[in-house]
Design an enzyme around this catalytic site. Structure first.
Site, PDB file in Angstrom:
ATOM      1  N   ASN A  16     -54.049-100.563  74.545  1.00  0.00           N
ATOM      2  CA  ASN A  16     -54.302-100.730  75.990  1.00  0.00           C
ATOM      3  C   ASN A  16     -55.279 -99.684  76.498  1.00  0.00           C
ATOM      4  O   ASN A  16     -56.132 -99.980  77.334  1.00  0.00           O
ATOM      5  CB  ASN A  16     -52.989-100.688  76.773  1.00  0.00           C
ATOM      6  CG  ASN A  16     -52.274-102.019  76.723  1.00  0.00           C
ATOM      7  OD1 ASN A  16     -52.690-102.973  77.355  1.00  0.00           O
ATOM      8  ND2 ASN A  16     -51.216-102.082  75.923  1.00  0.00           N
ATOM      9  N   HIS A 114     -46.189-103.769  81.249  1.00  0.00           N
ATOM     10  CA  HIS A 114     -44.927-104.078  80.560  1.00  0.00           C
ATOM     11  C   HIS A 114     -45.038-105.455  79.903  1.00  0.00           C
ATOM     12  O   HIS A 114     -45.481-106.417  80.555  1.00  0.00           O
ATOM     13  CB  HIS A 114     -43.771-104.052  81.570  1.00  0.00           C
ATOM     14  CG  HIS A 114     -42.453-104.253  80.915  1.00  0.00           C
ATOM     15  ND1 HIS A 114     -41.834-103.268  80.169  1.00  0.00           N
ATOM     16  CD2 HIS A 114     -41.631-105.342  80.863  1.00  0.00           C
ATOM     17  CE1 HIS A 114     -40.687-103.735  79.691  1.00  0.00           C
ATOM     18  NE2 HIS A 114     -40.544-104.985  80.088  1.00  0.00           N
TER      19      HIS A 114
HETATM   20  C1  GRF Z   1     -47.621-102.376  75.075  1.00  0.00           C
HETATM   21  O1  GRF Z   1     -47.037-103.594  74.676  1.00  0.00           O
HETATM   22  C2  GRF Z   1     -47.120-101.990  76.432  1.00  0.00           C
HETATM   23  O2  GRF Z   1     -46.895-103.076  77.267  1.00  0.00           O
HETATM   24  C3  GRF Z   1     -45.817-101.329  76.103  1.00  0.00           C
HETATM   25  O3  GRF Z   1     -46.094-100.588  74.937  1.00  0.00           O
HETATM   26  C4  GRF Z   1     -47.125-101.236  74.202  1.00  0.00           C
HETATM   27  C5  GRF Z   1     -48.194-100.225  73.937  1.00  0.00           C
HETATM   28  O4  GRF Z   1     -49.175-100.684  73.078  1.00  0.00           O
HETATM   29  N1  GRF Z   1     -45.341-100.566  77.229  1.00  0.00           N
HETATM   30  P1  GRF Z   1     -50.502 -99.843  72.834  1.00  0.00           P
HETATM   31  O5  GRF Z   1     -50.103 -98.423  72.456  1.00  0.00           O
HETATM   32  O6  GRF Z   1     -51.320 -99.883  74.087  1.00  0.00           O
HETATM   33  O7  GRF Z   1     -51.193-100.514  71.694  1.00  0.00           O
END
Ligand code: GRF
Length: 210
Positions: A16, A114
């Site tokens: 992300n 989320h």
């Molecule tokens: C994502 O699915 C987010 O929604 C959750 O943790 C995950 C993090 O993934 N809270 P990344 O570290 O961004 O790949």
């Protein structure tokens, strides 16, 4: 041209964060330059820190040392963030519950992504929770952060239809790709100044049309 400064907190792989780096960092939208000015983690080995380093963004780790309470750790982290003057703090896979003082300090300017359609399946392993519950539609939520667990006012949501295989890896990939679209969109929306809380019901987020 004015600037919009973003700080990101991440504990994990940071896909992300990467979507934010690729989608908004160093770009201009609506007359504003967007910049990720800081990335913090609770885990020194988080891949997210490597991604930030590769983009030459300042990073710091705030581990909770033995005997130290969460409040103390979060207060040091808030000070470090304040020095970088973020307009928005983004929780992108940050796996720690933040203390009430930290939440209050950044209230209205901190969002979380989320992997479920809140208020269904808050907390850890939302994708596993959704599969175990047998839902046929789940999705992604971006919301403002309050003191609760994934309970703050909802900004954006998108549904994801659970594949008929009910295969976890397949569903995860679908959800992550929606997250990578929705989180940069939420950041741009907030920066545009079109987002506010309904004064009559501050649970409800209003988005002024363009
Ligand atoms: C994502 O699915 C987010 O929604 C959750 O943790 C995950 C993090 O993934 N809270 P990344 O570290 O961004 O790949």
């Amino acid at each position: 041209m004015s600037g919009f400064r973003i700080a990101v907190l991440a504990s994990g792989t940071g896909t992300n964060l990467q979507a934010i780096l690729d989608g908004v960092h160093g770009r201009s939208f609506g007359g504003q330059d967007f910049e990720v000015v800081a990335v913090a983690s609770d885990k020194p080995d988080a891949k997210a820190l490597e991604r930030a380093g590769a983009a030459e963004i300042e990073t710091e780790t705030f581990e909770r040392k033995d005997g130290e309470d969460r409040e103390a750790r979060d207060s040091v982290m808030a000070g470090w963030l304040d020095e970088r003057r973020p307009d928005l703090v983004v929780l992108a896979g940050y796996m720690q519950l933040l203390s009430p003082g930290f939440v209050e300090h950044f209230r209205g300017r901190m969002i979380n992504v989320h992997p479920a359609l809140l208020p269904s399946f808050p907390g850890i392993d939302a994708i596993g929770q959704a599969l175990a519950h047998g839902v046929t539609v789940t999705g992604v939520t971006v919301h403002f952060v309050d003191e609760g667990m994934d309970s703050g006012p909802i900004l954006l949501q998108l549904p994801v239809v659970v594949p008929s295989s009910r295969d976890r890896a397949e569903l995860e990939a679908m959800i992550h790709s929606v997250e990578h679209e929705l989180l940069p969109k939420a950041i741009r929306l907030i920066a545009s100044g079109r987002v506010s809380l309904d004064p009559d019901n501050p649970r409800v987020v209003r988005i002024r049309p363009e």
